[in-house]
Design a protein around this motif. Sequence first.
Motif, PDB file in Angstrom:
ATOM      1  N   ARG A 158      55.676  29.669  82.344  1.00  0.00           N
ATOM      2  CA  ARG A 158      56.072  30.029  83.701  1.00  0.00           C
ATOM      3  C   ARG A 158      57.460  30.662  83.735  1.00  0.00           C
ATOM      4  O   ARG A 158      57.714  31.625  84.455  1.00  0.00           O
ATOM      5  N   ARG A 159      58.379  30.103  82.918  1.00  0.00           N
ATOM      6  CA  ARG A 159      59.753  30.618  82.893  1.00  0.00           C
ATOM      7  C   ARG A 159      59.887  31.904  82.081  1.00  0.00           C
ATOM      8  O   ARG A 159      60.926  32.552  82.113  1.00  0.00           O
ATOM      9  N   GLY A 160      58.871  32.237  81.320  1.00  0.00           N
ATOM     10  CA  GLY A 160      58.968  33.416  80.467  1.00  0.00           C
ATOM     11  C   GLY A 160      59.823  33.201  79.228  1.00  0.00           C
ATOM     12  O   GLY A 160      60.398  34.152  78.685  1.00  0.00           O
ATOM     13  N   LEU A 161      59.891  31.946  78.762  1.00  0.00           N
ATOM     14  CA  LEU A 161      60.670  31.639  77.563  1.00  0.00           C
ATOM     15  C   LEU A 161      59.945  32.154  76.323  1.00  0.00           C
ATOM     16  O   LEU A 161      58.727  32.374  76.327  1.00  0.00           O
ATOM     17  N   ARG A 162      60.704  32.354  75.252  1.00  0.00           N
ATOM     18  CA  ARG A 162      60.088  32.700  73.971  1.00  0.00           C
ATOM     19  C   ARG A 162      59.317  31.485  73.467  1.00  0.00           C
ATOM     20  O   ARG A 162      59.882  30.392  73.337  1.00  0.00           O
ATOM     21  N   VAL A 163      58.031  31.639  73.187  1.00  0.00           N
ATOM     22  CA  VAL A 163      57.196  30.566  72.642  1.00  0.00           C
ATOM     23  C   VAL A 163      56.775  30.968  71.238  1.00  0.00           C
ATOM     24  O   VAL A 163      56.153  32.021  71.040  1.00  0.00           O
ATOM     25  N   LEU A 164      57.135  30.147  70.269  1.00  0.00           N
ATOM     26  CA  LEU A 164      56.817  30.425  68.875  1.00  0.00           C
ATOM     27  C   LEU A 164      55.900  29.355  68.310  1.00  0.00           C
ATOM     28  O   LEU A 164      56.081  28.161  68.588  1.00  0.00           O
ATOM     29  N   HIS A 165      54.946  29.776  67.517  1.00  0.00           N
ATOM     30  CA  HIS A 165      54.211  28.814  66.700  1.00  0.00           C
ATOM     31  C   HIS A 165      55.174  28.279  65.643  1.00  0.00           C
ATOM     32  O   HIS A 165      56.124  28.946  65.231  1.00  0.00           O
ATOM     33  N   ARG A 166      54.939  27.044  65.198  1.00  0.00           N
ATOM     34  CA  ARG A 166      55.837  26.424  64.216  1.00  0.00           C
ATOM     35  C   ARG A 166      55.998  27.284  62.966  1.00  0.00           C
ATOM     36  O   ARG A 166      57.053  27.286  62.341  1.00  0.00           O
ATOM     37  N   SER A 167      54.955  28.038  62.596  1.00  0.00           N
ATOM     38  CA  SER A 167      55.038  28.871  61.394  1.00  0.00           C
ATOM     39  C   SER A 167      56.055  29.990  61.569  1.00  0.00           C
ATOM     40  O   SER A 167      56.731  30.381  60.600  1.00  0.00           O
ATOM     41  N   ALA A 168      56.200  30.518  62.789  1.00  0.00           N
ATOM     42  CA  ALA A 168      57.193  31.562  63.024  1.00  0.00           C
ATOM     43  C   ALA A 168      58.602  30.983  62.996  1.00  0.00           C
ATOM     44  O   ALA A 168      59.540  31.618  62.500  1.00  0.00           O
ATOM     45  N   ALA A 169      58.763  29.756  63.526  1.00  0.00           N
ATOM     46  CA  ALA A 169      60.068  29.097  63.450  1.00  0.00           C
ATOM     47  C   ALA A 169      60.428  28.818  61.994  1.00  0.00           C
ATOM     48  O   ALA A 169      61.580  29.008  61.571  1.00  0.00           O
ATOM     49  N   LEU A 170      59.445  28.381  61.209  1.00  0.00           N
ATOM     50  CA  LEU A 170      59.686  28.131  59.792  1.00  0.00           C
ATOM     51  C   LEU A 170      59.954  29.437  59.045  1.00  0.00           C
ATOM     52  O   LEU A 170      60.856  29.518  58.207  1.00  0.00           O
ATOM     53  N   GLY A 171      59.177  30.472  59.370  1.00  0.00           N
ATOM     54  CA  GLY A 171      59.396  31.758  58.737  1.00  0.00           C
ATOM     55  C   GLY A 171      60.792  32.293  58.990  1.00  0.00           C
ATOM     56  O   GLY A 171      61.406  32.916  58.114  1.00  0.00           O
ATOM     57  N   SER A 172      61.339  32.023  60.175  1.00  0.00           N
ATOM     58  CA  SER A 172      62.692  32.493  60.474  1.00  0.00           C
ATOM     59  C   SER A 172      63.718  31.857  59.545  1.00  0.00           C
ATOM     60  O   SER A 172      64.715  32.484  59.177  1.00  0.00           O
ATOM     61  N   LEU A 173      63.460  30.617  59.147  1.00  0.00           N
ATOM     62  CA  LEU A 173      64.378  29.930  58.229  1.00  0.00           C
ATOM     63  C   LEU A 173      64.301  30.493  56.808  1.00  0.00           C
ATOM     64  O   LEU A 173      65.227  30.315  56.010  1.00  0.00           O
ATOM     65  N   MET A 174      63.196  31.166  56.473  1.00  0.00           N
ATOM     66  CA  MET A 174      63.015  31.710  55.132  1.00  0.00           C
ATOM     67  C   MET A 174      63.692  33.062  54.942  1.00  0.00           C
ATOM     68  O   MET A 174      63.855  33.522  53.805  1.00  0.00           O
ATOM     69  N   LEU A 175      64.071  33.702  56.042  1.00  0.00           N
ATOM     70  CA  LEU A 175      64.673  35.031  55.939  1.00  0.00           C
ATOM     71  C   LEU A 175      65.932  34.980  55.071  1.00  0.00           C
ATOM     72  O   LEU A 175      66.793  34.113  55.251  1.00  0.00           O
ATOM     73  N   GLY A 176      66.028  35.893  54.122  1.00  0.00           N
ATOM     74  CA  GLY A 176      67.190  35.953  53.242  1.00  0.00           C
ATOM     75  C   GLY A 176      67.142  34.989  52.079  1.00  0.00           C
ATOM     76  O   GLY A 176      68.103  34.903  51.305  1.00  0.00           O
ATOM     77  N   ARG A 177      66.045  34.266  51.904  1.00  0.00           N
ATOM     78  CA  ARG A 177      65.907  33.308  50.800  1.00  0.00           C
ATOM     79  C   ARG A 177      64.737  33.719  49.901  1.00  0.00           C
ATOM     80  O   ARG A 177      63.866  34.480  50.312  1.00  0.00           O
ATOM     81  N   ARG A 178      64.737  33.197  48.685  1.00  0.00           N
ATOM     82  CA  ARG A 178      63.594  33.392  47.800  1.00  0.00           C
ATOM     83  C   ARG A 178      62.517  32.397  48.218  1.00  0.00           C
ATOM     84  O   ARG A 178      62.606  31.214  47.949  1.00  0.00           O
ATOM     85  N   GLY A 179      61.490  32.907  48.893  1.00  0.00           N
ATOM     86  CA  GLY A 179      60.486  32.028  49.466  1.00  0.00           C
ATOM     87  C   GLY A 179      59.353  31.713  48.512  1.00  0.00           C
ATOM     88  O   GLY A 179      58.845  32.590  47.810  1.00  0.00           O
TER      89      GLY A 179
END
Length: 505
Positions: free
Chosen positions: A96-117
Amino acid sequence: MGLLEPVELVGPQDLGATHFIAAGGSGMNGIASMFLDLGLPVSGSDRSDSAYLRGLAARGADVHVGHRAEQLGGARTVVVSSAIREDNPELAEARRRGLRVLHRSAALGSLMLGRRGVAVAGTHGKTTTTAMVVGALVGAGLDPSYVIGGAFTGSKSGGHLGSGDVMVVEADESDGSFLQYPAQIAVVTNVDPDHLSNWGTAQAYADGFLRFATAAGVAVLVVSADDPGAVELTAAVRRRALDGAGHVPEIVTFGLDADADVRITGATYAGTGSSFRLGRDGTGGPMTLDVPGAYNAANAAAAYAVLSWLGVDDATAREQLSTYAGTNRRFQLVGTVDGVRVYDDYAHHPTEVLSTLRAARTAVADGGRVVAVLQPHLYTRTRDLWRELAEATSLADEAVVMDVCGDREDPIPGVTGALVADAIPAGTAHVTYEPDWDEAAPVVAGLARRGDLVVTLGCGDVTKVAPLIVDALARRSDLSVRTVGSAAPQDDAPRADQLQPGGGR
């Protein structure tokens, strides 16, 4: 639930204050913990209290028991798992508020940026293989970041933000979220059709693994040389190379096969451990594991291949893998009473049930029996695989079959635990169908005798039955309980909604 498609990843610092729905789940909790480590504002909720939720609160997160719209506060991003329905009041408010909604995998993927995954996938073996890689890297002094679907035995978290440049994640295929991770190393332990309510067909499921293995950033595919589905995946990747059809990674195979790059030889399985030789290209040597079964030897070989590619030397890799002590709910000893050992295991797919019961068989001495307590998981999986579940369960001496744990699904008429119980072949396991959840523990305690090994099987709330069996045995014998491997008191045991769908062994 359906399949997810990857989204463009945004760095955690750009997500702002983040609210985690079902923050008490083992996988979600690990991600929320890492956001806290980065100094980001974190809030969260879950439908009931747990050690995971209290741990987040102790570290400064604003957590709540129950789901209410006002608990979003000033969040800019809301993170959900596939188990969260659209009518959840917090998710509905975020929409309703138009907030960014992420699946947990996208939140986890964001933490992998810049690392050897390192992304560890497969129908079975994900959790254990991920934990083996992580434990060995920690032991080698590399301090990796990681998120695992099940906490290490004796710990309260499945996540850690390390100082090293490697990040290891358990990659769930059930909803397609494994396609979201920016990995350099893709691991596939096996490909055994599952979650067909999402994928539709076995071929579509296999095609998903091909897409995972050949994603643009993948430099190396570590894949089983023994599992038929994984062998076909390797062949498909090689055909892709011959056809010039796109990016193809280096391939490293592992297993018992004579042509495997990382090969297991001379394996023996006794008690709750195993010993074998493990190596590659003339290197290697003896290894022992304190966890049972051929499947764990295969998991160790996969982990060894990853460690080698990351530059860990042979001797260190074998030494550190040999110290692996398990993760919660993977053949985990809950307690021993009057000569009866009670274990809890996450096995819920027929292949996993069969592997676990084979391992249990090696752990009983002459005269001891294997008592399996099976809770079929999901109505759709039971509908599709009841025959295979029955065949796998037949390896036990005594089988107590509970009713289906529906978790996120609505019941399907005619699909109950009786479907599995009635199909266990005559002349194999002695079968008791017990649909009353509260009666399962006393029924098992009445069946078990000195020398037996009892194992609860399933990824739902059957995990809470194991300590109840221990208590029932103690009352029967009027003895004090000797608990050995229980990770948490009963009220801290993970619930079905806290466990990430599709978690592997």
